[in-house]
Each structure stands twice: as structure tokens, then as C-alpha cells.
Design a protein around this motif. Structure first.
Motif, PDB file in Angstrom:
ATOM      1  N   ASP A  22     -22.044 -64.349  16.958  1.00 21.87           N
ATOM      2  CA  ASP A  22     -20.972 -65.340  17.068  1.00 21.87           C
ATOM      3  C   ASP A  22     -21.388 -66.356  18.120  1.00 21.87           C
ATOM      4  O   ASP A  22     -21.932 -65.990  19.162  1.00 21.87           O
ATOM      5  CB  ASP A  22     -19.647 -64.671  17.468  1.00 21.87           C
ATOM      6  CG  ASP A  22     -18.447 -65.570  17.191  1.00 21.87           C
ATOM      7  OD1 ASP A  22     -18.323 -66.633  17.845  1.00 21.87           O
ATOM      8  OD2 ASP A  22     -17.638 -65.222  16.313  1.00 21.87           O
ATOM      9  N   ILE A  38     -15.829 -64.373  22.345  1.00 21.95           N
ATOM     10  CA  ILE A  38     -15.622 -63.528  21.165  1.00 21.95           C
ATOM     11  C   ILE A  38     -16.765 -62.525  21.043  1.00 21.95           C
ATOM     12  O   ILE A  38     -16.552 -61.329  20.796  1.00 21.95           O
ATOM     13  CB  ILE A  38     -15.517 -64.381  19.889  1.00 21.95           C
ATOM     14  CG1 ILE A  38     -14.222 -65.196  19.915  1.00 21.95           C
ATOM     15  CG2 ILE A  38     -15.573 -63.494  18.642  1.00 21.95           C
ATOM     16  CD1 ILE A  38     -14.051 -66.110  18.727  1.00 21.95           C
ATOM     17  N   ASP A  75     -20.384 -64.160  12.240  1.00 21.10           N
ATOM     18  CA  ASP A  75     -19.465 -65.284  12.073  1.00 21.10           C
ATOM     19  C   ASP A  75     -19.907 -66.076  10.841  1.00 21.10           C
ATOM     20  O   ASP A  75     -21.079 -66.436  10.721  1.00 21.10           O
ATOM     21  CB  ASP A  75     -19.504 -66.172  13.320  1.00 21.10           C
ATOM     22  CG  ASP A  75     -18.443 -67.262  13.298  1.00 21.10           C
ATOM     23  OD1 ASP A  75     -17.729 -67.397  12.287  1.00 21.10           O
ATOM     24  OD2 ASP A  75     -18.336 -67.994  14.296  1.00 21.10           O
ATOM     25  N   VAL A 119     -12.093 -67.027  10.680  1.00 28.34           N
ATOM     26  CA  VAL A 119     -10.799 -67.337  11.288  1.00 28.34           C
ATOM     27  C   VAL A 119      -9.757 -67.561  10.207  1.00 28.34           C
ATOM     28  O   VAL A 119      -8.585 -67.223  10.366  1.00 28.34           O
ATOM     29  CB  VAL A 119     -10.901 -68.593  12.180  1.00 28.34           C
ATOM     30  CG1 VAL A 119      -9.525 -68.999  12.709  1.00 28.34           C
ATOM     31  CG2 VAL A 119     -11.853 -68.341  13.340  1.00 28.34           C
ATOM     32  N   ASP A 145      -8.213 -67.021   6.396  1.00 25.88           N
ATOM     33  CA  ASP A 145      -8.234 -66.126   5.243  1.00 25.88           C
ATOM     34  C   ASP A 145      -8.545 -66.878   3.955  1.00 25.88           C
ATOM     35  O   ASP A 145      -8.933 -66.269   2.959  1.00 25.88           O
ATOM     36  CB  ASP A 145      -6.914 -65.353   5.109  1.00 25.88           C
ATOM     37  CG  ASP A 145      -5.704 -66.260   5.028  1.00 25.88           C
ATOM     38  OD1 ASP A 145      -5.859 -67.480   5.225  1.00 25.88           O
ATOM     39  OD2 ASP A 145      -4.602 -65.744   4.782  1.00 25.88           O
ATOM     40  N   LEU A 164     -10.884 -60.845   9.314  1.00 26.98           N
ATOM     41  CA  LEU A 164     -10.377 -61.974  10.077  1.00 26.98           C
ATOM     42  C   LEU A 164     -10.602 -61.690  11.555  1.00 26.98           C
ATOM     43  O   LEU A 164     -10.551 -60.542  11.994  1.00 26.98           O
ATOM     44  CB  LEU A 164      -8.887 -62.173   9.798  1.00 26.98           C
ATOM     45  CG  LEU A 164      -8.519 -62.451   8.335  1.00 26.98           C
ATOM     46  CD1 LEU A 164      -7.000 -62.640   8.203  1.00 26.98           C
ATOM     47  CD2 LEU A 164      -9.249 -63.666   7.803  1.00 26.98           C
ATOM     48  N   LYS A 165     -10.834 -62.741  12.328  1.00 34.07           N
ATOM     49  CA  LYS A 165     -11.141 -62.557  13.743  1.00 34.07           C
ATOM     50  C   LYS A 165      -9.950 -62.023  14.543  1.00 34.07           C
ATOM     51  O   LYS A 165     -10.136 -61.530  15.654  1.00 34.07           O
ATOM     52  CB  LYS A 165     -11.640 -63.872  14.351  1.00 34.07           C
ATOM     53  CG  LYS A 165     -13.059 -64.224  13.924  1.00 34.07           C
ATOM     54  CD  LYS A 165     -13.596 -65.388  14.724  1.00 34.07           C
ATOM     55  CE  LYS A 165     -15.064 -65.660  14.376  1.00 34.07           C
ATOM     56  NZ  LYS A 165     -15.616 -66.781  15.166  1.00 34.07           N
ATOM     57  N   ASP A 166      -8.751 -62.128  13.988  1.00 28.17           N
ATOM     58  CA  ASP A 166      -7.595 -61.573  14.693  1.00 28.17           C
ATOM     59  C   ASP A 166      -7.257 -60.154  14.229  1.00 28.17           C
ATOM     60  O   ASP A 166      -6.167 -59.639  14.483  1.00 28.17           O
ATOM     61  CB  ASP A 166      -6.375 -62.485  14.544  1.00 28.17           C
ATOM     62  CG  ASP A 166      -5.937 -62.648  13.092  1.00 28.17           C
ATOM     63  OD1 ASP A 166      -6.597 -62.075  12.191  1.00 28.17           O
ATOM     64  OD2 ASP A 166      -4.938 -63.353  12.858  1.00 28.17           O
ATOM     65  N   THR A 167      -8.212 -59.504  13.534  1.00 28.63           N
ATOM     66  CA  THR A 167      -8.016 -58.122  13.112  1.00 28.63           C
ATOM     67  C   THR A 167      -7.810 -57.236  14.346  1.00 28.63           C
ATOM     68  O   THR A 167      -8.564 -57.345  15.313  1.00 28.63           O
ATOM     69  CB  THR A 167      -9.238 -57.606  12.326  1.00 28.63           C
ATOM     70  OG1 THR A 167      -9.410 -58.397  11.155  1.00 28.63           O
ATOM     71  CG2 THR A 167      -9.058 -56.147  11.920  1.00 28.63           C
ATOM     72  N   PRO A 168      -6.798 -56.353  14.341  1.00 24.60           N
ATOM     73  CA  PRO A 168      -6.577 -55.452  15.484  1.00 24.60           C
ATOM     74  C   PRO A 168      -7.829 -54.620  15.774  1.00 24.60           C
ATOM     75  O   PRO A 168      -8.551 -54.228  14.850  1.00 24.60           O
ATOM     76  CB  PRO A 168      -5.415 -54.561  15.014  1.00 24.60           C
ATOM     77  CG  PRO A 168      -4.694 -55.391  14.003  1.00 24.60           C
ATOM     78  CD  PRO A 168      -5.765 -56.183  13.299  1.00 24.60           C
TER      79      PRO A 168
END
Length: 228
Positions: free
Chosen positions: A8, A13, A54, A85, A87, A105-109
């Protein structure tokens, strides 16, 4: 112990993902790269099991870097998971056809991301639910043929076509085994033969082939994904 190469261009990140992987049981960091060129070099030298890449990188794109990594002579090939980032990223389908094993997705838990890395390392494929829908919508909207001829399924046995169809619907090996009432070992054998006969590098490419060959009709039902 599964090794993970993290790629990335954003240092925060990249550092965050590396710290997450280092703290996880059964995972280790094979290296960190900020560009596609660095990723290709590190993949050749460190031979990671999984590459978290990425999809949008400056210079050499994530897709181009993945193609270079998968085309290298080193065996076994790493599994490449694309990070995005958005979807509805326009490059998702191109990455699928190029051999990506999954998308996140980069906001995946964090806990789901680590579970995904382990799942990919074991040979499964993984898509964020919204990206899975994006994939099906892409096929449904297609008005022009894909680049190159659709893969021929003549080399596959009837059972191998059944397995390919279920892969195309998004089933895991365990789900396929239950559906066909066979052992997981038998399913793994069939999956490996399908990938080998069709010269595919990932289950995700098998999904593409299942649709582009007409084995799965567009609009024939929603894919059945792995349990979350």
C-alpha cells in the motif's frame, strides 16, 4: 505459519496492516511495499503465501503488479487479495480476470480481515458482500464479449463441471462437499483439477469462467457465499 506481503502506498495503512498481521496467531509479515515494483521484487525474494495489495497504486497498478507476481516462475504462487476503498471500484472485474483470489474493503473490521487472510491462505476465495454483488451485476450488464475467447470446458468431466458451477455460485469447499455429499478431500481434488485443466491461478478466475462460458446463466440466481 502463513506469510503475508503488504502492499500500500499510504504508510499509515501499510503500518497498521503490518501490526495487525504481526499480532495475529499463525500469521507473519513477509515484507512491506509501497509500490507495485517493490511488491514484484519482494514477492520474488520472500515468496509469501498471501499478498494484500492496494488495487490503486501509483506507477505500476496493483493489477499490473499482481499479473507480474503470478507470471513469475516461483512456485507455489501466492494468493493475491486486492484492497479497495470503493465497493464499486471500476477495476474489480479486471482484477478478477487477472487472477485475484479475493477482495476486501479497506474499512473491513480487523477480525474479519485476519479471518480472510487465513481463508485465502487455505485456498478459498473471498469477496466483500458488496463486491460479490458488483461481480454479478458486471456479468448482467455485459453487452460486449470479454477480451479473448471464453474458456472451453470440454476437458472437464461432468463432476468437475458441477464443482465449477458451485465455485461460480460462491460456495466454499466445505459447502460444496455437503452439497455433493462427498468428502472435502475429494472436493479439493476436483477443484485442483479444474484449475489445472483450465490454466487458472485462482478460484476467483474460476468464477469468471463459470459465467463467461455460460455454465452459469446471468440472472440465474444470487451467488451463495460463505457464512460470515
Amino acid at each position: 505459519m502463513a506469510s503475508v506481503l503488504i502492499v500500500d502506498d499510504q504508510v499509515l495503512i501499510r503500518a497498521g496492516l503490518a501490526a495487525l498481521v504481526r499480532a495475529a496467531d499463525g500469521l507473519e509479515v513477509a515484507g512491506e511495499a509501497a509500490t507495485g515494483e517493490e511488491a514484484v521484487d519482494l514477492a520474488a525474494r520472500r515468496t509469501p503465501d498471501v499478498v494484500l495489495m492496494d488495487i490503486r497504486l501509483p506507477g505500476m497498478s496493483g493489477i499490473a503488479a499482481m499479473e507480474r507476481i503470478l507470471a513469475a516462475p516461483e512456485e507455489p504462487k501466492p494468493k493475491v487479495v486486492m484492497l479497495t476503498v470503493f465497493d464499486l471500484d471500476q477495476y474489480v472485474y479486471a482484477a478478477l480476470r487477472a487472477g485475484a483470489s479475493g477482495f476486501l474493503l479497506k474499512d473491513t473490521p480487523p477480525e474479519r480481515l485476519l479471518a480472510a487472510v487465513r481463508q485465502i491462505a487455505e485456498g478459498e476465495m473471498l469477496f466483500a458482500p458488496t463486491v460479490t454483488r458488483r461481480l454479478v451485476e458486471t456479468f448482467a450488464r455485459r453487452t460486449e464479449p470479454a477480451d479473448g475467447p471464453a474458456a472451453s470446458l470440454e476437458a472437464l468431466t461432468v463432476r468437475e463441471k458441477d464443482v465449477l458451477r458451485l465455485i461460480g455460485r460462491g460456495l466454499t469447499n466445505d459447502q460444496i462437499a455437503r452439497h455433493l455429499v462427498v468428502s472435502i478431500a475429494t472436493v479439493k481434488t476436483h477443484v485442483n483439477r479444474v484449475l489445472t485443466k483450465l490454466a487458472l491461478t485462482s478460484r476467483a478466475q474460476a468464477v469468471v469462467v463459470a459465467y463467461e462460458s455460460g455454465l452459469i446463466a446471468v440472472g440465474g440466481g444470487s451467488p451463495v457465499g460463505p457464512p460470515h
